[in-house]
Structures are given as structure tokens and as C-alpha cells.
Design an enzyme around this catalytic site. Sequence first.
Site, PDB file in Angstrom:
ATOM      1  N   ILE A  62       0.802   9.573 -14.597  1.00 30.01           N
ATOM      2  CA  ILE A  62       0.997  10.863 -14.454  1.00 30.01           C
ATOM      3  C   ILE A  62       1.271  11.937 -15.371  1.00 30.01           C
ATOM      4  O   ILE A  62       0.669  12.982 -15.621  1.00 30.01           O
ATOM      5  CB  ILE A  62       2.433  10.877 -13.921  1.00 30.01           C
ATOM      6  CG1 ILE A  62       2.520   9.970 -12.421  1.00 30.01           C
ATOM      7  CG2 ILE A  62       2.957  12.249 -13.223  1.00 30.01           C
ATOM      8  CD1 ILE A  62       1.352  10.034 -11.596  1.00 30.01           C
ATOM      9  N   THR A  66       4.338   0.786 -16.128  1.00 30.24           N
ATOM     10  CA  THR A  66       3.912   0.888 -14.666  1.00 30.24           C
ATOM     11  C   THR A  66       2.546   1.046 -14.447  1.00 30.24           C
ATOM     12  O   THR A  66       1.770   0.522 -13.721  1.00 30.24           O
ATOM     13  CB  THR A  66       4.699   1.915 -13.717  1.00 30.24           C
ATOM     14  OG1 THR A  66       6.028   1.583 -13.904  1.00 30.24           O
ATOM     15  CG2 THR A  66       4.159   1.837 -12.314  1.00 30.24           C
ATOM     16  N   ALA A 100      -4.195  -1.471  -8.856  1.00 31.09           N
ATOM     17  CA  ALA A 100      -5.452  -0.795  -9.178  1.00 31.09           C
ATOM     18  C   ALA A 100      -6.078  -0.235  -7.995  1.00 31.09           C
ATOM     19  O   ALA A 100      -7.278  -0.299  -7.865  1.00 31.09           O
ATOM     20  CB  ALA A 100      -6.186  -1.702  -9.936  1.00 31.09           C
ATOM     21  N   HIS A 125      -5.251   4.037  -2.718  1.00 33.04           N
ATOM     22  CA  HIS A 125      -4.959   4.085  -1.350  1.00 33.04           C
ATOM     23  C   HIS A 125      -5.725   5.147  -0.365  1.00 33.04           C
ATOM     24  O   HIS A 125      -5.764   6.202  -0.991  1.00 33.04           O
ATOM     25  CB  HIS A 125      -3.452   3.695  -1.284  1.00 33.04           C
ATOM     26  CG  HIS A 125      -2.802   2.710  -1.543  1.00 33.04           C
ATOM     27  ND1 HIS A 125      -3.090   1.470  -1.180  1.00 33.04           N
ATOM     28  CD2 HIS A 125      -2.292   2.424  -2.803  1.00 33.04           C
ATOM     29  CE1 HIS A 125      -2.206   0.549  -1.868  1.00 33.04           C
ATOM     30  NE2 HIS A 125      -1.805   1.219  -2.791  1.00 33.04           N
ATOM     31  N   LYS A 140       3.703  -2.865   0.993  1.00 30.94           N
ATOM     32  CA  LYS A 140       2.411  -3.150   1.514  1.00 30.94           C
ATOM     33  C   LYS A 140       2.231  -4.330   1.751  1.00 30.94           C
ATOM     34  O   LYS A 140       1.188  -4.949   2.169  1.00 30.94           O
ATOM     35  CB  LYS A 140       1.257  -2.295   0.952  1.00 30.94           C
ATOM     36  CG  LYS A 140       1.431  -0.635   0.802  1.00 30.94           C
ATOM     37  CD  LYS A 140       0.257  -0.073   0.270  1.00 30.94           C
ATOM     38  CE  LYS A 140       0.358   1.522   0.450  1.00 30.94           C
ATOM     39  NZ  LYS A 140       1.362   2.123  -0.260  1.00 30.94           N
ATOM     40  N   ARG A 174       7.783  -1.006 -10.569  1.00 30.66           N
ATOM     41  CA  ARG A 174       7.545   0.337  -9.755  1.00 30.66           C
ATOM     42  C   ARG A 174       8.841   1.146 -10.064  1.00 30.66           C
ATOM     43  O   ARG A 174       9.850   0.473 -10.037  1.00 30.66           O
ATOM     44  CB  ARG A 174       7.388   0.144  -8.438  1.00 30.66           C
ATOM     45  CG  ARG A 174       5.866  -0.597  -8.436  1.00 30.66           C
ATOM     46  CD  ARG A 174       5.673  -1.015  -6.899  1.00 30.66           C
ATOM     47  NE  ARG A 174       6.035  -2.603  -7.020  1.00 30.66           N
ATOM     48  CZ  ARG A 174       5.995  -3.456  -6.219  1.00 30.66           C
ATOM     49  NH1 ARG A 174       5.822  -3.128  -4.746  1.00 30.66           N
ATOM     50  NH2 ARG A 174       6.167  -4.822  -6.372  1.00 30.66           N
ATOM     51  N   GLU A 231       6.167   5.963  -7.258  1.00 26.53           N
ATOM     52  CA  GLU A 231       5.941   4.722  -6.762  1.00 26.53           C
ATOM     53  C   GLU A 231       4.581   4.664  -6.025  1.00 26.53           C
ATOM     54  O   GLU A 231       3.871   5.699  -5.838  1.00 26.53           O
ATOM     55  CB  GLU A 231       6.979   3.642  -6.070  1.00 26.53           C
ATOM     56  CG  GLU A 231       7.238   4.378  -4.931  1.00 26.53           C
ATOM     57  CD  GLU A 231       8.675   3.913  -4.044  1.00 26.53           C
ATOM     58  OE1 GLU A 231       8.914   2.862  -4.528  1.00 26.53           O
ATOM     59  OE2 GLU A 231       9.145   4.652  -3.160  1.00 26.53           O
ATOM     60  N   SER A 232       3.963   3.534  -5.506  1.00 26.47           N
ATOM     61  CA  SER A 232       2.810   3.390  -4.599  1.00 26.47           C
ATOM     62  C   SER A 232       3.084   4.525  -3.328  1.00 26.47           C
ATOM     63  O   SER A 232       4.188   4.438  -2.893  1.00 26.47           O
ATOM     64  CB  SER A 232       2.643   1.974  -4.079  1.00 26.47           C
ATOM     65  OG  SER A 232       1.393   1.990  -3.204  1.00 26.47           O
ATOM     66  N   CYS A 237     -10.066 -17.256 -21.899  1.00 26.71           N
ATOM     67  CA  CYS A 237      -9.423 -17.883 -22.761  1.00 26.71           C
ATOM     68  C   CYS A 237      -8.481 -17.033 -23.291  1.00 26.71           C
ATOM     69  O   CYS A 237      -7.626 -17.468 -24.156  1.00 26.71           O
ATOM     70  CB  CYS A 237     -10.416 -17.969 -23.973  1.00 26.71           C
ATOM     71  SG  CYS A 237     -10.936 -16.694 -25.000  1.00 26.71           S
TER      72      CYS A 237
END
Length: 477
Positions: free
Chosen positions: A12, A40, A46, A49, A248, A309, A335-336, A435
Site C-alpha cells: 500500500i 503482510t 498472491a 481477487h 475465504k 493480516r 486485509e484481503s 533446497c
Amino acid sequence: MDKVIIIGAGVIGSAIARELSRYQLDIRVIERESDVCEVTSMANSAIIHSGYDPKPGTLKAKLNVLGNQMFDKLSGELGFEFERIGSLTVALNEEDLATLKELQSLGLENGVETEILNHDESLRLEPFLNPEVKYTLFAKTCGIVNPFEYTVALMENAMDNGVKLNLNEEVIGITKEENHYLVKTTKSVYEADIVINAAGLGSGKIAEMIGNDTIKITPRKGEYFVLDHFSYPYVTHTIFPLPSKKGKGILVTPTTHGNYLVGPSSEVVLEDDDFSTDTTTLNNVRESAKTVVSSIPFGETIRSFSGLRSTPSTHDFIICEDENFKGFYHAAGIESPGLASSYAIAKYLIDIIKESHNFGLNKGFNPIRRPFIKLNKMSMEERNEYYKRDKRFAHLICRCERISEGEILDCINRNCGAMTIRGVKKRIRPGFGKCQGGFCESHVLALLAKELKRDPKDIRYGNLDSVILKYNSKEDD
């Protein structure tokens, strides 16, 4: 020229810095961590939406949909990885069809078109779904992004256009003077005409520094599995269960770099630095994911991690000018779907700021950022050109992700360049493979020390307390 201080260099703060760099302003970003994209913004799903499920009329709904639509242009300008792969929300019985229809109705109110698929249609589109699936809600505009690269690209382009970035510097006090603010940090005191609070999990604490105790942020932890990239076919869409009050739900999704994420859990925690994982929670993630996707190859797991979050008490984004302090702005409780909404949040906040301030345009603003060099994305002919130009591009450092010395040096020697092992890892991925840095980490450390002209003992994995080398094991004769 107005002086602007942005507190926080997550996605943000970085988006705000990049968009504000279009104007004639003196902009400084202050970040307490050792790099951008460290909390966050670094540990999330990733996912970009589509925006069908936020409550209509909220900032989440408005800015999710607008932000989603911006990513094609942004990825073209800034050169970060982004793909529109679509999402499927899974209903396992006839009764759940009503919930899918409710989500579809919400989507229409938000301006997002979706399609309800039956059992056969769902499995044709995504063969790896639980074979007991009855229906799915298909949202074709859902996408996946490389969040590290996206955030770095935003800040690098902002710096290319004149923004200053202060890392390892924490804001510890803010004072309102007659016509400006004094922002006190662990290193200095800065004067600002405009202050923007984009401090993520710490945004409530920043607000309290000016006497605003209304911004209440609760950390909510999510734990994930990361699966290695493998050659055999697997899921090609983001797969969601039906959402619950916690969020979600446990999803399964490919990433832009060929790995797969399974998670997250969703539990309130007391501390905003609790990034632990535990067996019980991860086992619950594992079992929940199996309800929507069959035959998850957990044997390919290369690591687990957790992210936090910023859950606000308002249950919506807080984007506004402070009621009592003119020139002080909040971008809090993100948040989401904050990642998907990020650039729309920046534009929305800047429109609010421009209601009270007149800015001249930065006539030299350049929206284009030179992408990272990625040999493993190139044809053999293109790679050979780099090998001829500089033999360091032919020197392989990371075997798992096939990253060369030349690529690592490039990501160090640019605006917002890497200064830590994790900084290199986030930008071009050495250490993200099977690894987990076992072979390449020491080489990356040596390259950082050489390029930054530092003693190897001063190179950190991430933050200042993440010491790698403490003593010399051998002394020169």
C-alpha cells in the site's frame, strides 16, 4: 514544494508512493524493516481477487473491482509477473448451490460477472477438483501475481521518479505544529506538510501518536504449505471452498513461478510479530484443502510459512483524512482483498488528498520500469546474447531456480536494490527452490558483501537481528 511522508513500505505504501510521484512533491517513505514488502505484503496468497464476494457498497467491494482491472496495465508498465487464471468456488452438495447464487448476486452488484458450472462442466475445466463437486462458481477475472516483485516494482519506479526511501528506521513520535508535522524516528526528525499512515499492522499505533485511538487493528494469522514446481499436470485455477465468517477459506492455487500454495488458516493472535507455524494448524489446513481438491501432492512440500493480516474493527478498509488532524491521512485495516485493491487504494486516497491540496504535475514522470533480467524465462538465443555480453550471466548460482550471478548483481545494483539475502530471494528467487538456499545462500551473501562493499559479517538474512556470520572461522596468515 509540499513535503510528504509515507509511513510504511508494504504494497500500500509503495503504491501510494508510485502514484504520488506523478506530482511535484518531496516524498519520503519511512520503513522500520530492512526492505520493502517485508510483513503482510510478503506473506499472503498472491491472488488478485475478482471482487464478487465483498459486501456491496463497501470500500472493499469498490476498490477490489477497480484494482483488479488495473493489473494488466500495471504489469505492462512495471514488468512484474501477473496472470489471469480464473477462480472456482466449490459447492459439494445441493444445499450449497444457494450460497453460490448469493455470491453470484453479490458479484453482479459489484460489477463482476461469474458463471455457475455443474459437476461435469467443473471437472472439464479443472480435473483436479474433488470428484464429489456438485457446482462451482467460475470467476474468470481472478488472477495471480508475484507480490514481492509487484511491491518492489512500485517502489523502484517511485524512486526512479524522485521518491526517497528510508529503511531500518522506525517512527516513534509525531507532533502537529502550526502548519506542518514533525515526524520523529529512531534516526532523525522530519518535517512534513502531509503524513500518510500506511503502516499495516502498526497503523493503529501510528494513529495513536496523534491522539487517534479509533483505529483498532487485530492481527490474524494464516499458515500455508508451499509445494515445489513439478512437471506433471496439476491445478491451473485458484480453487476456493465456500467462504465463512473467518474468510475465504483454505484455497489451493498455482503461483506465477510454478509453485503451488495451500492455505491459509485464519486465527486471531495477540502479537503482531507472531509468524510461527504449528503442526496442528498445518494438519487442519491439509485436511481442509482435500475437501476441494483431490490428490494434493503434499510430498512435494518444500516449506511452510505464516503471514499476518491487519483485521480492522470496522470490517472495511479505513481510507480517509484524520477527523482532527488536517493533512494526516490513513490507509489502514487493509486485509484481503488488499493486494488486489492496492493500486485503487492509492488512487482513491490521493483523490482525497487533492481535495485539499493543489499539486503540479511531475513533467518528467516515467511510468515504465526496467524489468528484472530472468534468463529462465528467455529463449536460448536470448540467453546466449547475455552470455556473450557478460560471462557472469553464464555462472549459475541457484541450481533449483536456475539463477545466475549476473541476475543477482542486477537486482542489487538498481533503485530499491536488494541489500539482504531475503531481498535477493524476493526479487529473483534464489533460495525459493527445493533446497531452500542450502547451496546458493553463501554465494548470495558473498555477492552482496562485494557489491555493497561491506564486511560479510554485516550482511543480514533479513532484518538487522538476522545475523548469518558472527565470527571469522579462519584468519589470514
